[in-house]
Design an enzyme around this catalytic site. Structure first.
Site, PDB file in Angstrom:
ATOM      1  N   LEU A  19       4.391 -44.400  -0.711  1.00 44.93           N
ATOM      2  CA  LEU A  19       3.422 -44.395  -1.796  1.00 44.93           C
ATOM      3  C   LEU A  19       4.203 -44.022  -3.052  1.00 44.93           C
ATOM      4  O   LEU A  19       4.974 -43.055  -3.035  1.00 44.93           O
ATOM      5  CB  LEU A  19       2.313 -43.366  -1.551  1.00 44.93           C
ATOM      6  CG  LEU A  19       1.028 -43.825  -0.870  1.00 44.93           C
ATOM      7  CD1 LEU A  19       0.086 -42.634  -0.706  1.00 44.93           C
ATOM      8  CD2 LEU A  19       0.334 -44.941  -1.630  1.00 44.93           C
ATOM      9  N   ASP A  20       4.015 -44.771  -4.127  1.00 46.39           N
ATOM     10  CA  ASP A  20       4.717 -44.460  -5.372  1.00 46.39           C
ATOM     11  C   ASP A  20       4.452 -43.018  -5.798  1.00 46.39           C
ATOM     12  O   ASP A  20       3.390 -42.456  -5.517  1.00 46.39           O
ATOM     13  CB  ASP A  20       4.254 -45.383  -6.502  1.00 46.39           C
ATOM     14  CG  ASP A  20       4.652 -46.831  -6.265  1.00 46.39           C
ATOM     15  OD1 ASP A  20       5.550 -47.055  -5.444  1.00 46.39           O
ATOM     16  OD2 ASP A  20       4.051 -47.714  -6.895  1.00 46.39           O
ATOM     17  N   LYS A  21       5.383 -42.456  -6.541  1.00 48.46           N
ATOM     18  CA  LYS A  21       5.217 -41.100  -7.059  1.00 48.46           C
ATOM     19  C   LYS A  21       3.934 -40.946  -7.866  1.00 48.46           C
ATOM     20  O   LYS A  21       3.234 -39.935  -7.750  1.00 48.46           O
ATOM     21  CB  LYS A  21       6.443 -40.722  -7.911  1.00 48.46           C
ATOM     22  CG  LYS A  21       6.473 -39.279  -8.368  1.00 48.46           C
ATOM     23  CD  LYS A  21       7.776 -38.974  -9.093  1.00 48.46           C
ATOM     24  CE  LYS A  21       7.830 -37.517  -9.554  1.00 48.46           C
ATOM     25  NZ  LYS A  21       9.113 -37.208 -10.242  1.00 48.46           N
TER      26      LYS A  21
END
Length: 257
Positions: free
Chosen positions: A104-106
């Site tokens: 999951l992206d930051k």
């Protein structure tokens, strides 16, 4: 000809729970993996009883398998590199060595699975297995029917066209999307192509695992029912990429001294 009891070294490492197969390949390429004292290369194979070490540390198959659902907060990075501040491993601080399933992206939040079962990780990550991931997304301007239609039918990003997917408008600025792909920053890139900006993105489901009412930053062990459903869903999935299967007959076995 390969010995029937031998397995590829990257699979042996992932089966031990040390890391995923992709991460094992990176370690092998960097020269950090040995079998019986010899540095291995991609494609090498191991036999039961071989002394396999990563950075000098002996690996053994995990008996205590861990399966965790985390509600990842915004700002936490999906990496096992503990030198990176805000890495997900330190955030959970579990007693077992665990790693994330996918990313999951930051700037994104929501459901993230973590485990030390390398075999199930590889099966879930195989794009051809068509395992669903569901997201709720808020964008910066009103959603139109045309936006929903174009998102559903596929958007050209990263030198390809995204697969058709289920998209449903939930409110003026919010939509739900179900993907079977895992392209880099896929939803954000799809929205940007259509001149929208993602304001917030939350993953709410991975296959049969629901985020539910798990609070942001909290994690829980999967239930027996969830784990059973997950294992059944990947039971017929291959965890070896086609290219790797084709090359497997050419993989060499390290000789014992």
């Amino acid at each position: 000809m390969n010995h029937p009891d031998s397995i590829r070294i990257n699979k042996a490492i992932s089966d031990s729970g040390y890391c995923s197969r992709r991460q094992a390949d990176t370690l092998i390429e960097a020269g950090h993996v040995t079998i019986n004292g010899e540095v291995v290369t991609l494609g090498d194979r191991a036999m039961p009883g071989d002394d396999i070490r990563v950075k000098g540390e002996s690996i053994q198959k995990k008996e205590n398998l861990v399966y965790i659902a985390l509600n990842k907060p915004v700002g936490i990075t999906c990496t096992t590199d503990r030198r990176i501040p805000g890495n997900v491993v330190d955030f959970i601080n579990h007693k077992e060595r665990i790693f994330h399933v996918g990313r999951l992206d930051k700037p994104s939040e929501g459901l993230l699975l973590m485990t030390n079962d390398g075999d199930i990780v590889n099966k879930i990550l195989r794009a051809g297995n068509k395992h669903e991931k569901e997201y709720v997304v808020r964008v910066n301007r009103p959603i139109t029917r045309d936006f929903i239609k174009r998102m559903s039918n596929g958007v050209p990003i990263l030198d390809t066209v995204t697969k058709k997917c289920e998209v449903e408008q939930l409110s003026r600025f919010v939509f739900r999307i179900v993907l079977v792909q895992g392209l880099n920053r896929q939803i954000r890139r799809m929205c940007e192509y259509l001149d929208y900006q993602v304001v917030s993105l939350k993953r709410t489901r991975i296959m049969n695992i629901q985020l539910g009412n798990l609070k942001t930053g909290e994690w829980r062990d999967l239930t027996k029912e969830e784990l059973s459903g997950l294992q059944n869903a990947v039971a017929s999935s291959t965890n070896i990429p086609q290219a790797e299967r084709e090359k497997s007959t050419g993989g060499k076995r390290r000789k014992r001294k």
